[in-house]
Design an enzyme around this catalytic site. Structure first.
Site, PDB file in Angstrom:
ATOM      1  N   ILE A  24       0.850  -1.190   0.000  1.00  0.00           N
ATOM      2  CA  ILE A  24       0.000   0.000   0.000  1.00  0.00           C
ATOM      3  C   ILE A  24       0.892   1.248   0.000  1.00  0.00           C
ATOM      4  CG2 ILE A  24      -1.684   1.315   1.361  1.00  0.00           C
ATOM      5  CD1 ILE A  24      -2.916  -1.371   2.211  1.00  0.00           C
ATOM      6  N   GLN A  44      12.572  -1.958   6.536  1.00  0.00           N
ATOM      7  CA  GLN A  44      12.768  -2.684   7.792  1.00  0.00           C
ATOM      8  C   GLN A  44      14.148  -3.320   7.935  1.00  0.00           C
ATOM      9  OE1 GLN A  44       9.856  -5.778   8.225  1.00  0.00           O
ATOM     10  NE2 GLN A  44      10.687  -6.514  10.149  1.00  0.00           N
ATOM     11  N   VAL A  70      11.180  -0.685  13.529  1.00  0.00           N
ATOM     12  CA  VAL A  70      10.418   0.012  14.574  1.00  0.00           C
ATOM     13  C   VAL A  70      10.406  -0.715  15.916  1.00  0.00           C
ATOM     14  CG1 VAL A  70       8.943   1.234  12.912  1.00  0.00           C
ATOM     15  CG2 VAL A  70       8.164  -0.952  13.886  1.00  0.00           C
ATOM     16  N   ILE A  97       2.715   0.177   8.596  1.00  0.00           N
ATOM     17  CA  ILE A  97       3.428  -0.933   9.231  1.00  0.00           C
ATOM     18  C   ILE A  97       2.503  -1.696  10.172  1.00  0.00           C
ATOM     19  CG2 ILE A  97       5.250  -1.459  10.926  1.00  0.00           C
ATOM     20  CD1 ILE A  97       6.847   0.907   9.765  1.00  0.00           C
ATOM     21  N   TYR A 160      -8.670 -12.128  12.222  1.00  0.00           N
ATOM     22  CA  TYR A 160      -7.883 -10.891  12.327  1.00  0.00           C
ATOM     23  C   TYR A 160      -7.389 -10.738  13.783  1.00  0.00           C
ATOM     24  CZ  TYR A 160      -6.163  -6.345  10.801  1.00  0.00           C
ATOM     25  OH  TYR A 160      -5.353  -5.281  10.484  1.00  0.00           O
ATOM     26  N   LYS A 167      -5.307  -2.541  15.964  1.00  0.00           N
ATOM     27  CA  LYS A 167      -5.823  -1.488  15.068  1.00  0.00           C
ATOM     28  C   LYS A 167      -6.803  -0.578  15.824  1.00  0.00           C
ATOM     29  CE  LYS A 167      -3.799  -2.403  11.047  1.00  0.00           C
ATOM     30  NZ  LYS A 167      -2.638  -1.592  10.623  1.00  0.00           N
ATOM     31  N   LYS A 197      -4.401  -7.587  -1.790  1.00  0.00           N
ATOM     32  CA  LYS A 197      -3.396  -8.665  -1.748  1.00  0.00           C
ATOM     33  C   LYS A 197      -1.980  -8.081  -1.747  1.00  0.00           C
ATOM     34  CE  LYS A 197      -2.643 -13.364  -3.105  1.00  0.00           C
ATOM     35  NZ  LYS A 197      -2.358 -13.683  -1.697  1.00  0.00           N
ATOM     36  N   THR A 198      -1.424  -7.956  -0.566  1.00  0.00           N
ATOM     37  CA  THR A 198      -0.050  -7.468  -0.406  1.00  0.00           C
ATOM     38  C   THR A 198       0.754  -8.574   0.271  1.00  0.00           C
ATOM     39  OG1 THR A 198      -0.517  -6.585   1.786  1.00  0.00           O
ATOM     40  CG2 THR A 198      -0.835  -5.078  -0.072  1.00  0.00           C
ATOM     41  N   ALA A 200       1.774  -8.620   3.308  1.00  0.00           N
ATOM     42  CA  ALA A 200       1.180  -8.843   4.631  1.00  0.00           C
ATOM     43  C   ALA A 200      -0.120  -9.650   4.546  1.00  0.00           C
ATOM     44  CB  ALA A 200       0.925  -7.523   5.342  1.00  0.00           C
TER      45      ALA A 200
HETATM   46  P1  NAD Z   1       3.185  -4.872   3.294  1.00  0.00           P
HETATM   47  O1  NAD Z   1       3.660  -6.210   3.709  1.00  0.00           O
HETATM   48  O2  NAD Z   1       3.539  -4.434   1.939  1.00  0.00           O
HETATM   49  O3  NAD Z   1       3.641  -3.775   4.343  1.00  0.00           O
HETATM   50  C1  NAD Z   1       3.821  -4.029   5.714  1.00  0.00           C
HETATM   51  C2  NAD Z   1       5.115  -3.363   6.091  1.00  0.00           C
HETATM   52  O4  NAD Z   1       5.348  -3.433   7.494  1.00  0.00           O
HETATM   53  C3  NAD Z   1       6.332  -3.995   5.390  1.00  0.00           C
HETATM   54  O5  NAD Z   1       6.982  -3.043   4.618  1.00  0.00           O
HETATM   55  C4  NAD Z   1       7.191  -4.438   6.560  1.00  0.00           C
HETATM   56  O6  NAD Z   1       8.575  -4.293   6.287  1.00  0.00           O
HETATM   57  C5  NAD Z   1       6.738  -3.462   7.631  1.00  0.00           C
HETATM   58  N1  NAD Z   1       7.153  -3.874   8.965  1.00  0.00           N
HETATM   59  C6  NAD Z   1       6.777  -4.968   9.691  1.00  0.00           C
HETATM   60  N2  NAD Z   1       7.480  -5.052  10.820  1.00  0.00           N
HETATM   61  C7  NAD Z   1       8.322  -3.977  10.839  1.00  0.00           C
HETATM   62  C8  NAD Z   1       9.331  -3.529  11.735  1.00  0.00           C
HETATM   63  N3  NAD Z   1       9.618  -4.189  12.862  1.00  0.00           N
HETATM   64  N4  NAD Z   1      10.002  -2.381  11.432  1.00  0.00           N
HETATM   65  C9  NAD Z   1       9.737  -1.714  10.292  1.00  0.00           C
HETATM   66  N5  NAD Z   1       8.803  -2.092   9.401  1.00  0.00           N
HETATM   67  C10 NAD Z   1       8.116  -3.226   9.675  1.00  0.00           C
HETATM   68  O7  NAD Z   1       1.594  -4.920   3.485  1.00  0.00           O
HETATM   69  P2  NAD Z   1       0.470  -3.786   3.390  1.00  0.00           P
HETATM   70  O8  NAD Z   1      -0.796  -4.540   3.269  1.00  0.00           O
HETATM   71  O9  NAD Z   1       0.820  -2.773   2.389  1.00  0.00           O
HETATM   72  O10 NAD Z   1       0.491  -3.155   4.861  1.00  0.00           O
HETATM   73  C11 NAD Z   1       0.652  -1.778   5.130  1.00  0.00           C
HETATM   74  C12 NAD Z   1      -0.353  -1.313   6.169  1.00  0.00           C
HETATM   75  O11 NAD Z   1      -1.648  -1.373   5.601  1.00  0.00           O
HETATM   76  C13 NAD Z   1      -0.396  -2.149   7.446  1.00  0.00           C
HETATM   77  O12 NAD Z   1      -0.560  -1.285   8.548  1.00  0.00           O
HETATM   78  C14 NAD Z   1      -1.667  -2.971   7.254  1.00  0.00           C
HETATM   79  O13 NAD Z   1      -2.217  -3.339   8.497  1.00  0.00           O
HETATM   80  C15 NAD Z   1      -2.514  -1.964   6.536  1.00  0.00           C
HETATM   81  N6  NAD Z   1      -3.694  -2.507   5.858  1.00  0.00           N
HETATM   82  C16 NAD Z   1      -3.555  -3.521   4.948  1.00  0.00           C
HETATM   83  C17 NAD Z   1      -4.682  -4.005   4.295  1.00  0.00           C
HETATM   84  C18 NAD Z   1      -4.571  -5.149   3.306  1.00  0.00           C
HETATM   85  O14 NAD Z   1      -5.571  -5.808   3.058  1.00  0.00           O
HETATM   86  N7  NAD Z   1      -3.425  -5.391   2.714  1.00  0.00           N
HETATM   87  C19 NAD Z   1      -5.939  -3.450   4.558  1.00  0.00           C
HETATM   88  C20 NAD Z   1      -6.046  -2.408   5.485  1.00  0.00           C
HETATM   89  C21 NAD Z   1      -4.908  -1.941   6.126  1.00  0.00           C
HETATM   90  O1  0WE Z   2      -3.462  -5.604   8.545  1.00  0.00           O
HETATM   91  C1  0WE Z   2      -3.439  -6.510   7.738  1.00  0.00           C
HETATM   92  C2  0WE Z   2      -2.264  -7.463   7.722  1.00  0.00           C
HETATM   93  C3  0WE Z   2      -1.877  -7.848   9.120  1.00  0.00           C
HETATM   94  C4  0WE Z   2      -0.794  -8.882   9.243  1.00  0.00           C
HETATM   95  C5  0WE Z   2      -0.584  -9.907   8.344  1.00  0.00           C
HETATM   96  C6  0WE Z   2       0.437 -10.833   8.571  1.00  0.00           C
HETATM   97  C7  0WE Z   2       0.683 -11.993   7.653  1.00  0.00           C
HETATM   98  C8  0WE Z   2       2.069 -12.543   7.759  1.00  0.00           C
HETATM   99  C9  0WE Z   2      -0.007  -8.826  10.372  1.00  0.00           C
HETATM  100  N1  0WE Z   2       0.973  -9.713  10.614  1.00  0.00           N
HETATM  101  C10 0WE Z   2       1.203 -10.709   9.735  1.00  0.00           C
HETATM  102  N2  0WE Z   2       2.190 -11.605  10.024  1.00  0.00           N
HETATM  103  C11 0WE Z   2       2.620 -12.540   9.152  1.00  0.00           C
HETATM  104  O2  0WE Z   2       3.510 -13.351   9.463  1.00  0.00           O
HETATM  105  N3  0WE Z   2      -4.515  -6.653   6.873  1.00  0.00           N
HETATM  106  C12 0WE Z   2      -5.634  -5.775   6.995  1.00  0.00           C
HETATM  107  C13 0WE Z   2      -4.608  -7.739   5.886  1.00  0.00           C
HETATM  108  C14 0WE Z   2      -5.336  -8.871   6.525  1.00  0.00           C
HETATM  109  O3  0WE Z   2      -4.702  -9.680   7.397  1.00  0.00           O
HETATM  110  C15 0WE Z   2      -5.637 -10.585   7.860  1.00  0.00           C
HETATM  111  C16 0WE Z   2      -6.877 -10.328   7.268  1.00  0.00           C
HETATM  112  C17 0WE Z   2      -6.689  -9.214   6.424  1.00  0.00           C
HETATM  113  C18 0WE Z   2      -7.731  -8.537   5.598  1.00  0.00           C
HETATM  114  C19 0WE Z   2      -5.486 -11.624   8.779  1.00  0.00           C
HETATM  115  C20 0WE Z   2      -6.584 -12.423   9.076  1.00  0.00           C
HETATM  116  C21 0WE Z   2      -7.819 -12.164   8.506  1.00  0.00           C
HETATM  117  C22 0WE Z   2      -7.984 -11.121   7.593  1.00  0.00           C
END
Ligand code: NAD
Ligand code: 0WE
Length: 276
Positions: A24, A44, A70, A97, A160, A167, A197-198, A200
């Site tokens: 994102i 990171q 962090v 993050i 979740y 959150k 789909k990222t 995470a």
């Molecule tokens: P992503 O995996 O691309 O990004 C997550 C980031 O967190 C990575 O860059 C990772 O390096 C960083 N991170 C984790 N531990 C860390 C640490 N100790 N120090 C520094 N950085 C660290 O996935 P994303 O989906 O783009 O996630 C970004 C944000 O968006 C997160 O807060 C996630 O909860 C939020 N989010 C994601 C979704 C989704 O469906 N993908 C939906 C809503 C919110």
């Molecule tokens: O915030 C997130 C991602 C959160 C996340 C995901 C992972 C996967 C890999 C945090 N920690 C980890 N650790 C790992 O090792 N989202 C909003 C995406 C997400 O994550 C889910 C979701 C959705 C949507 C987890 C369970 C159910 C739904």
């Protein structure tokens, strides 16, 4: 009022949480770049540096790349110190993050261990407050901070689990940080994005079904893209969001307002999403 074409011209800031081109944070970086922002990116660890470098090369202003884990306060402080030394003042911070133990993103939330609770809250919530604290002395008046959150903060969603608790704390932190930083003319907001789909998300079993469920039940009938979250972040980070602070903006095609599944779509062809 006429809207300038380059909303971020002359603005500098930091994006935290870029892992790859699916992040994102990358959608946000591209939107800010398209509007003339000068961007610093924190990553990171060394493994991610290799992925982040080629992305950084695609931005118009050569970005500063700073390592920042962090979980280590010294690392966060050093990151903002370097920013202050190289750039003086900054105008925006993006916090994207989150992390929890994958094994606890299933099963019962009440079985969460204290270690994972602490780690999840540290990385996914405290790091945001710490970024605000470190940014505070180097933020220009009129600056703006955005973090990423999810519907699981407000409602329970299967699996979740403790991330939802983190959150919820993050969203409350947005409100308290908005009060603190409002005193210096800085706005603080959250974006509650629909599922994307990222990296995470890729570790999550059934993520394909989560995406399909949202697509079928969101008022706009589709899923959210990184680019769309990027555009909303641009609005909150730019003068377009001038009077918005302490807000959590849903960028989810309207999914959060719904109260019942669409019966029409309850049975997908060949794929049972819901049984009545
Ligand atoms: P992503 O995996 O691309 O990004 C997550 C980031 O967190 C990575 O860059 C990772 O390096 C960083 N991170 C984790 N531990 C860390 C640490 N100790 N120090 C520094 N950085 C660290 O996935 P994303 O989906 O783009 O996630 C970004 C944000 O968006 C997160 O807060 C996630 O909860 C939020 N989010 C994601 C979704 C989704 O469906 N993908 C939906 C809503 C919110
Ligand atoms: O915030 C997130 C991602 C959160 C996340 C995901 C992972 C996967 C890999 C945090 N920690 C980890 N650790 C790992 O090792 N989202 C909003 C995406 C997400 O994550 C889910 C979701 C959705 C949507 C987890 C369970 C159910 C739904």
């Amino acid at each position: 009022m006429t809207v300038p074409t380059a909303l971020m011209a002359g603005k500098k800031g930091l994006i935290m949480g870029l892992a790859n081109d699916k992040s994102i944070a990358w959608g946000i970086a591209q939107a800010l770049n398209a509007h003339g922002a000068q961007i610093a990116i924190s990553y990171q660890n060394e493994a991610l540096e290799k992925r982040v470098k080629p992305l950084a090369d695609q931005l118009d202003h050569e970005p500063m790349l700073i390592k920042c884990d962090v979980t280590d306060t010294a690392s966060v402080e050093a990151c903002f110190k370097e920013l202050g030394e190289k750039w003086g003042k900054i105008d925006f911070v993006v916090h994207a993050i989150a992390f929890s133990d994958k094994n606890q993103l299933k099963g019962r939330t009440i079985d969460t261990t204290l270690d994972n609770f602490t780690m999840t809250m540290h990385i996914s919530c405290f790091s945001f407050l710490e970024a605000c604290r470190c940014a505070s002395p180097i933020m220009n008046e009129g600056g703006s901070i955005v973090t990423l959150t999810y519907l699981g903060a407000e409602r329970t969603l299967p699996n979740y689990n403790i991330m939802g608790v983190a959150k919820a704390a993050l969203e409350a932190s947005v409100r308290y940080a908005a009060v603190d930083m409002g005193k210096q003319g800085v706005r603080v907001n959250g974006i509650s994005a629909g599922p994307i789909k990222t990296l995470a998300a890729s570790g999550i079993g059934d993520f394909r079904k989560i995406l399909r469920w949202n697509e079928l039940n969101a008022p706009l009938g589709r899923n959210v893209t990184q680019e769309e979250v990027g555009m909303s972040a641009l609005a909150l980070l730019s003068p377009l969001g001038a009077a918005i602070s302490g807000e959590v903006l849903h960028v989810d095609n309207g999914y959060h307002i719904t109260g019942m599944v669409s019966l029409e779509h309850a049975h997908e062809s060949g794929e049972v999403l819901c049984e009545f």
